[in-house]
Design an enzyme around this catalytic site. Structure first.
Site, PDB file in Angstrom:
ATOM      1  N   VAL A  20       0.821  -1.123   0.009  1.00 22.73           N
ATOM      2  CA  VAL A  20       0.027  -0.142  -0.171  1.00 22.73           C
ATOM      3  C   VAL A  20       0.819   1.230   0.011  1.00 22.73           C
ATOM      4  O   VAL A  20       0.466   2.155  -0.823  1.00 22.73           O
ATOM      5  CB  VAL A  20      -1.116  -0.132   1.170  1.00 22.73           C
ATOM      6  CG1 VAL A  20      -1.622   1.316   1.465  1.00 22.73           C
ATOM      7  CG2 VAL A  20      -2.009  -1.055   1.200  1.00 22.73           C
ATOM      8  N   ASP A  38      10.363   3.305   6.488  1.00 22.48           N
ATOM      9  CA  ASP A  38       9.791   1.899   6.845  1.00 22.48           C
ATOM     10  C   ASP A  38      10.987   1.467   7.891  1.00 22.48           C
ATOM     11  O   ASP A  38      11.928   1.893   7.739  1.00 22.48           O
ATOM     12  CB  ASP A  38       9.973   1.085   5.488  1.00 22.48           C
ATOM     13  CG  ASP A  38       9.160  -0.230   5.731  1.00 22.48           C
ATOM     14  OD1 ASP A  38       8.112  -0.502   5.394  1.00 22.48           O
ATOM     15  OD2 ASP A  38       9.896  -1.384   6.455  1.00 22.48           O
ATOM     16  N   ARG A  43      14.743  -3.417   3.223  1.00 21.31           N
ATOM     17  CA  ARG A  43      13.735  -2.885   2.451  1.00 21.31           C
ATOM     18  C   ARG A  43      13.952  -1.514   1.903  1.00 21.31           C
ATOM     19  O   ARG A  43      14.054  -1.152   0.520  1.00 21.31           O
ATOM     20  CB  ARG A  43      12.297  -3.103   2.769  1.00 21.31           C
ATOM     21  CG  ARG A  43      11.897  -4.557   3.020  1.00 21.31           C
ATOM     22  CD  ARG A  43      10.368  -4.512   3.466  1.00 21.31           C
ATOM     23  NE  ARG A  43       9.366  -3.789   2.792  1.00 21.31           N
ATOM     24  CZ  ARG A  43       8.672  -4.496   1.680  1.00 21.31           C
ATOM     25  NH1 ARG A  43       9.044  -5.551   1.375  1.00 21.31           N
ATOM     26  NH2 ARG A  43       7.780  -3.787   1.072  1.00 21.31           N
ATOM     27  N   THR A  88      -2.311  -4.280   9.433  1.00 21.62           N
ATOM     28  CA  THR A  88      -3.199  -4.615  10.582  1.00 21.62           C
ATOM     29  C   THR A  88      -3.580  -6.019  10.573  1.00 21.62           C
ATOM     30  O   THR A  88      -4.525  -6.442  10.127  1.00 21.62           O
ATOM     31  CB  THR A  88      -4.368  -3.831  10.734  1.00 21.62           C
ATOM     32  OG1 THR A  88      -4.731  -3.872   9.239  1.00 21.62           O
ATOM     33  CG2 THR A  88      -4.169  -2.374  11.084  1.00 21.62           C
ATOM     34  N   THR A 123      -6.685  -0.795   7.540  1.00 19.68           N
ATOM     35  CA  THR A 123      -7.817  -1.238   7.868  1.00 19.68           C
ATOM     36  C   THR A 123      -8.007  -1.577   9.128  1.00 19.68           C
ATOM     37  O   THR A 123      -7.248  -2.307   9.579  1.00 19.68           O
ATOM     38  CB  THR A 123      -8.096  -2.557   6.777  1.00 19.68           C
ATOM     39  OG1 THR A 123      -7.794  -2.129   5.531  1.00 19.68           O
ATOM     40  CG2 THR A 123      -9.668  -2.856   6.810  1.00 19.68           C
ATOM     41  N   CYS A 263      -6.190  -9.010   3.322  1.00 19.88           N
ATOM     42  CA  CYS A 263      -7.528  -8.282   3.213  1.00 19.88           C
ATOM     43  C   CYS A 263      -8.745  -9.213   3.484  1.00 19.88           C
ATOM     44  O   CYS A 263      -9.204  -9.079   4.569  1.00 19.88           O
ATOM     45  CB  CYS A 263      -7.648  -7.573   1.907  1.00 19.88           C
ATOM     46  SG  CYS A 263      -6.573  -6.189   1.730  1.00 19.88           S
ATOM     47  N   ARG A 334       1.862 -13.487   2.924  1.00 20.49           N
ATOM     48  CA  ARG A 334       0.969 -13.277   4.013  1.00 20.49           C
ATOM     49  C   ARG A 334      -0.116 -14.011   4.069  1.00 20.49           C
ATOM     50  O   ARG A 334      -1.089 -13.893   2.950  1.00 20.49           O
ATOM     51  CB  ARG A 334       0.864 -11.740   4.315  1.00 20.49           C
ATOM     52  CG  ARG A 334       1.779 -10.826   4.789  1.00 20.49           C
ATOM     53  CD  ARG A 334       1.645  -9.594   4.879  1.00 20.49           C
ATOM     54  NE  ARG A 334       1.088  -8.903   3.883  1.00 20.49           N
ATOM     55  CZ  ARG A 334       0.797  -7.679   3.712  1.00 20.49           C
ATOM     56  NH1 ARG A 334       0.794  -6.991   4.938  1.00 20.49           N
ATOM     57  NH2 ARG A 334       0.116  -7.264   2.549  1.00 20.49           N
TER      58      ARG A 334
END
Length: 430
Positions: A20, A38, A43, A88, A123, A263, A334
């Site tokens: 995102v 980050d 990364r 999240t 979210t 998600c 994930r």
């Protein structure tokens, strides 16, 4: 604030540079001065070289972007408009794990100054931004909402792997702690979002709108999965049924499958958690979650039946699983339900090899303790095509048959192949 951001007198900081955050940061960096932060220094080092660790953005996407990547939270003090895009997740009991959000709020709070803005995109359940994040911001900064800084929520709508519905082509929902906050937040996003801005009447409404987007998808897919289980017992091909039903104009084109990722498989638990806090246990959402969580076991049991039917002993069988990421053409592993499928197979004492052209072997080993093979090392007793990666779609029937011994057993979870009875397979698709 908006004029100072546009003229680059002030900077925007994007906190969290995953699927995102990085696309958002790069899009903003074509209009504003941006700090990309980050906590993962490795990364950040890759992004400083114009590389996306998630393999979604190209080197060309980095070119010309006015952005400074850093893993040092001190650098955030130069920003005045903060956007938080951290994950999240849920814990082992499917309870919301707000720790990444709290840590990010602490980091932003330490950099917060009078006149600043903080916008959350992660979210969450309705109320989380104001009830859980805001107190952390105020405690760490010593500032007060409304008097010293403003708050907003704008749910992310990134669809990893989608090259058509990209960030700028999706309507952006925004909300804020007061009218001025809404106007400024809408003004910032309006500079990069071509599809337009929708202003929600409150932060809680915007949070609720986001979470139900994925609840709705979860429930629709769970219905398809339940139908697939029923039709399997009837020895009816589910894909044939859906193709026929889709000829009606108002039939919704959902399909069965493994529901993983960050998600659809996670977000419903946030709404379930909040509903239970309020004394209500949602029956429909719970039911959908149970069905989708049970699909790896259903597919493993189906393979077991097919092995036995063909005279093969499951405990002596070798099976190739093609694909491990949570969806096609992405590296994100994930909450991959393919991992659950692999473990179900291992629980039947089946020897399992896994290949995936996108997933990182290092990340798979660290997250799940599983080894990825570079190439198939057959012969196998069966092959399960679990993810619809584009390279897999190119395989011909002869290649798939060549991977197996005896009667070739193919479980085509995504329905990628047109296998006919003349091809000599024991073939099944979800």
């Amino acid at each position: 604030m908006i004029d100072e951001l546009v003229t680059k007198q002030k900077r925007i900081a994007v906190v969290g540079l995953g699927y995102v955050g990085l696309p958002l940061a790069l899009a903003l960096a074509r209009q504003f001065r941006v700090i990309g932060f980050d906590i993962d220094a490795d990364r950040v080092a890759q992004m400083q070289q114009g590389l996306d660790p998630s393999q979604q953005m190209t080197t060309a996407d980095f070119a010309g972007a006015d952005i400074h990547f850093t893993a040092d939270p001190v650098g955030l003090r130069q920003a005045h408009f903060f956007i938080v895009t951290v994950p999240t997740p849920v814990d082992a009991n499917n309870q919301p794990d707000l720790e990444p959000l709290r840590r990010a709020s602490e980091t932003v709070g330490q950099a917060l100054k009078p006149g600043d803005y903080v916008v959350y995109e992660s979210t969450v359940y309705p109320g989380c931004t104001e009830e859980d994040c805001l107190p952390v911001l105020e405690q760490r900064s010593g500032l007060r909402l409304g008097t010293d800084f403003r708050l907003g929520y704008s749910p992310e709508r990134i669809n990893p792997g989608d090259r058509v519905r990209t960030l700028t082509t999706i309507v952006k929902v925004v909300s804020g702690s007061d009218d001025e906050a809404v106007q400024t937040i809408a003004g910032v996003y309006g500079r990069i979002i071509e599809a337009g801005i929708h202003v929600a009447p409150s932060i809680r409404v915007a949070e609720a709108a986001k979470v139900i987007e994925n609840v709705q998808r979860d429930l629709n897919i769970s219905l398809m999965n339940e139908l697939a289980i029923i039709f399997d017992r009837m020895q009816i091909d589910t894909q044939d049924v859906l193709k026929a039903a889709a000829t009606k104009w108002n039939f919704l084109p959902f399909t069965p499958g493994l529901v993983g990722g960050h998600c659809i498989g996670i977000d419903p638990h946030y709404l379930l958690y909040k509903a239970r806090q309020l004394g209500y246990d949602p029956e429909v959402i719970n039911s959908g979650r149970r069905i989708n969580e049970a699909m790896p076991a259903f597919i493993a049991a189906k393979l077991n039946q097919m092995l036995v039917r063909n005279g093969k002993v499951p405990a002596q069988s070798r099976v190739l699983v093609m694909g491990l990421s949570f969806k096609e053409n992405v590296a994100d592993i994930r909450n991959s339900k393919v991992v659950d499928l692999v473990r179900e197979l291992m629980g039947l004492a089946i020897s399992v090899h896994v290949v995936d052209p996108y997933a990182s072997p290092r990340e798979v080993a660290q997250a799940y303790g599983l080894a990825l093979f570079d190439q198939p090392a057959g012969p196998y007793d069966a092959v399960i095509v679990a993810v619809g990666h584009d390279p897999f779609r190119q395989y011909e029937v002869a290649y798939l048959r060549g991977l197996m011994n005896g009667t070739p057993i193919l479980l085509d979870v995504k329905g990628l192949y047109a296998i006919s009875p003349d091809d000599g397979f024991d073939y099944w698709r979800l």
